[in-house]
Design an enzyme around this catalytic site. Structure first.
Site, PDB file in Angstrom:
ATOM      1  N   SER A 152       0.832  -1.196   0.000  1.00 56.51           N
ATOM      2  CA  SER A 152       0.000   0.000   0.000  1.00 56.51           C
ATOM      3  C   SER A 152       0.870   1.250   0.000  1.00 56.51           C
ATOM      4  CB  SER A 152      -0.964  -0.055   1.191  1.00 56.51           C
ATOM      5  OG  SER A 152      -1.967   0.917   1.080  1.00 56.51           O
ATOM      6  N   ASP A 204     -10.011  -3.890  -5.130  1.00 54.81           N
ATOM      7  CA  ASP A 204      -9.146  -2.886  -4.508  1.00 54.81           C
ATOM      8  C   ASP A 204      -9.125  -1.640  -5.383  1.00 54.81           C
ATOM      9  OD1 ASP A 204      -7.150  -1.419  -3.270  1.00 54.81           O
ATOM     10  OD2 ASP A 204      -5.541  -2.834  -3.713  1.00 54.81           O
ATOM     11  N   HIS A 257      -8.123  -4.799  -0.579  1.00 52.13           N
ATOM     12  CA  HIS A 257      -6.988  -4.027  -0.094  1.00 52.13           C
ATOM     13  C   HIS A 257      -6.709  -4.338   1.386  1.00 52.13           C
ATOM     14  CE1 HIS A 257      -4.103  -0.754  -0.507  1.00 52.13           C
ATOM     15  NE2 HIS A 257      -4.356  -0.496   0.768  1.00 52.13           N
TER      16      HIS A 257
END
Length: 399
Positions: free
Chosen positions: A185, A339, A369
């Site tokens: 991320s 995501d 995610h």
């Protein structure tokens, strides 16, 4: 204090349960019931944090970070674990105890959390797993967090810690030809930025690879297909993605709506970057879940002045010039179908391949995610998260 917190917690839980039906958890997601439970915990934390902030007990941000810390883990029989400082940046070093025939791989890991959350403790299980299963030395970096520390603080901490590690690599029994940067991320964003910065550095070992796990790599277009399709899918909503990017950049989320609508980028600059940031570069199979053509709202110069650093590659690595991209090391990119950041990974995959960089791509068809950090969460697991983490380990073993 306990008597005060119990009714507050009950109020927060009621708020969450009433709001849960409005969130989009597609049937194709891995373990949807468990995901709904995780979402309830996170939303409950946020609701309780807001209540605590209004009562003056603590800020919502402080409470959210505290809850996300998780419990301390015990001694790992297979690893030496040590907390150190690299150029005044806190790091945690994981070294396998087993003897090795030669020098090991060295992995510098940058955690996720939107540049706002996350810590060495939050990612303890992930880093232990990677170190044990790949028999590698892992250095987890605790970079400074937003909004207290704005861009480029996190990037500078990650770069500084990486350089010090690479200059002292033999002390940790690491092969200088096998150094890898890795992150998920926001950490994937930082890994990509550090990898680009180290291109051409003759005074340091050359990176062997970069591992980018559902990375956020651009802030020009929050209306790519994956943003449209997954805007309400946990654990990262479309609005939160823009919120985190603005917190990292400016320390606040003013003009979030204008950024979401695309009025923060001048037309000529949008045209310039359209060769890299465009739904036309996303394979058609990823557009079947209801994607509509998007036209940005009228450009607002005052907003651009507050966010123009979004066009810097150290903040948005997808915008780096080809002269840099074609020198990047072998890459591993993991994406998740459900995501909002899926297309950032797909676009960077294409850029790397177009520039002759070898890419291993792993796509979790049922992933969302943040699933990697949930591979073993509070006593229950997400099998897809472990598959994703194992794909990272398998890639490391192949190097």
């Amino acid at each position: 204090l306990l008597l005060l917190l119990l009714p507050l917690a009950a109020l927060a839980l009621a708020t969450v349960l009433l709001g849960l039906p409005s969130y989009d958890i597609p049937p194709g997601v891995n373990q949807p019931a468990k995901l709904r439970l995780v979402l309830a915990v996170l939303l409950g934390t946020a609701a309780l944090g807001r209540i605590l902030e209004k009562t003056g007990l603590c800020s919502q941000l402080t409470f959210g970070r505290y809850v996300r810390q998780g419990r301390k883990l015990g001694v790992d029989p297979k690893l030496f674990i040590q907390d150190l400082q690299f150029n005044e940046v806190p790091v945690r070093v994981y070294q396998p105890k087993a003897t090795s025939d030669g020098r090991r791989r060295g992995i510098i890991f940058f955690h996720g959390g939107g540049w706002v959350f996350g810590s060495l403790d939050t990612y303890e299980k992930v880093c232990r797993y990677i170190s044990r299963e790949s028999e590698s030395v892992v250095v987890s970096v605790q970079y400074r967090l937003a909004p207290e520390h704005k861009y480029p603080a996190a990037y500078e901490d990650c770069l500084s810690a990486t350089i010090l590690f690479m200059k002292n690599i033999e002390h940790y029994g690491v092969d200088p030809a096998h150094v890898i940067v890795c992150g998920d991320s926001a950490g994937g964003n930082l890994a990509a930025a550090v990898s680009q910065t180290l291109v051409g550095r003759s005074d340091l070992p050359k990176l062997r690879a970069q591992i980018l796990i559902y990375p956020g790599l651009q802030a020009l277009d929050f209306n790519l297909p994956s943003y449209q399709q997954n805007r309400g899918v946990p654990l990262l909503f479309r609005e939160r993605a823009a919120f985190f990017a603005l917190q990292y950049l400016n320390g606040h989320a003013l003009h979030m709506q204008e950024v979401l609508e695309g009025s923060h980028i001048p037309p000529d600059m949008r045209l310039k970057y359209s060769k890299w940031v465009s739904p036309d570069n996303i394979p058609e199979k990823f557009k079947v879940r209801g994607v509509k053509p998007f036209r940005p709202t009228d450009f607002i110069a005052e907003v651009y002045e507050t966010v123009k650093r979004f066009c810097e590659p150290n903040l948005c690595p997808l915008l780096a010039e080809d002269a840099v991209v074609h020198q990047l090391p072998e890459s591993f990119i993991l994406t998740c179908e459900y995501d909002v950041l899926r297309d950032d990974g797909l676009l960077y995959k294409k850029r790397l391949e177009d520039n002759g960089v070898r890419v291993t791509w792993y796509h979790l068809e049922d992933g969302f995610h943040g699933i990697i950090s949930l591979f073993d969460y509070c006593g229950f697991s997400f099998p897809s998260g472990k598959r994703g983490l194992d794909s990272v380990v398998n890639f490391l073993k192949s190097l």
